[in-house]
Motif scaffolding. Sequence first.
Motif: not given
Length: 311
Positions: A177-178, A181, A184, A186, A258, A285, A287, A293, A295
Amino acid sequence: MAKHWLLLTLALGWSSAMSFAGLGSFHDHALANPLLYGRAVPPPLCNSTEISTMNMGSCVCREQQFGCSSPPMNCSVCPNSKGEFLTAFKNVTTCLGGCTDREASCQGCGLWFHSLCDCLKNPQWCNKTSGPIKKDTGPIWVLLSQPGAKENLTTTNERVSGILDTYEKPKFFDEGWEFSQSCYKPQEQALAMNSVRVRTHEQIHTHICKRNDAMYNFLGAENPNHYNSEDLTLVSNYPNNDGKGTDILCLVVKNGDPVKNFASALGQLFAKYPNTCQQRIGQAILQDKYKNTWACATNTTNGPLGLFCGK
Ligand SMILES: *[C@@H]1O[C@H](CO)[C@@H](O)[C@H](O)[C@H]1NC(C)=O
Ligand SMILES: *[C@@H]1O[C@H](CO)[C@@H](O)[C@H](O)[C@H]1NC(C)=O
Ligand SMILES: *[C@@H]1O[C@H](CO)[C@@H](O)[C@H](O)[C@H]1NC(C)=O
Ligand SMILES: *[C@@H]1O[C@H](CO)[C@@H](O)[C@H](O)[C@H]1NC(C)=O
Ligand SMILES: *[C@@H]1O[C@H](CO)[C@@H](O)[C@H](O)[C@H]1NC(C)=O
Ligand SMILES: *[C@H]1O[C@@H](CO)[C@H](O)[C@@H](O)[C@@H]1NC(C)=O
């Protein structure tokens, strides 16, 4: 060998070359030609072990497949209120454990045998990864961004079907998931991982999509102080808008930082709600305009994409 294969392919065309390798119907003229017989065997198609170990020097990736040659599976979802198991139709032949070699001709394993395989073989399409593309090293996360694709995805060469594989050994999936992130934007995009019920590919992947403005506005209006950065907390203001009553549960990380524990948080959610229908759970996720952010886990019938992704 590569040269022979190219020449053979040019001379006979793909389908005859395939028959020559015993992969299709046999052509007499291939046997009758002593130059070809027993020599220029085409490289084999990459198998699951080669993909998961990135040991792909002598195999080629499959083309995209459609449907599934063996009978497709109805994968069980969760019992309804009458205790009957519901099913989700999939173009694969096993519902658990990721893509096996027996599913290489199934559409539902195309992400593994075709897209990821191509990406690992062609680093120009696979130039954002969490580690080197190197055989027999640990699993990595990759951004799939083939030219012309209508959407980018992240995935891994660790062979797992998806969301329910993530929370028991969360470290690698928290890192996934990190990684997503880091791929993308945000300010305009969101990330989403489908539920078991609605996903069409049986290899874990995260969608990078245009964000949904309604959800962006809704979360921007929520008070982040009612949430924390560890646990998925029920969003009590969220309208149950699919007619069946659905929930979203979120954690929030402030200042554009993140989210680092999203897979772990899913495990805590299942511990807290032991009766939830796990096969309906998706994750996403997004923002908000204050750079908080969010989730979130969702249990909507159609999965998280409709809520977090826009058009
Ligand atoms: C995958 O391909 C490699 C190389 O051709 C082969 O050695 C291995 O046995 C294959 N694995 C399976 C499970 O078929
Ligand atoms: C299964 O494959 C068929 C044929 O390509 C396709 O029309 C269908 O949408 C696929 N179903 C799923 C659930 O992916
Ligand atoms: C899957 O379910 C459909 C509809 O209920 C049924 O027609 C089909 O035979 C089932 N397929 C298998 C492989 O069980
Ligand atoms: C990464 O791949 C894209 C095409 O998908 C290409 O335009 C870009 O130049 C590549 N970047 C690097 C650093 O190789
Ligand atoms: C996918 O990612 C590549 C490389 O980061 C980018 O150039 C491209 O615009 C992205 N495609 C889409 C549809 O977002
Ligand atoms: C989400 O689904 C609704 C209806 O399908 C249930 O009423 C909720 O209890 C469920 N939420 C969780 C966390 O399982």
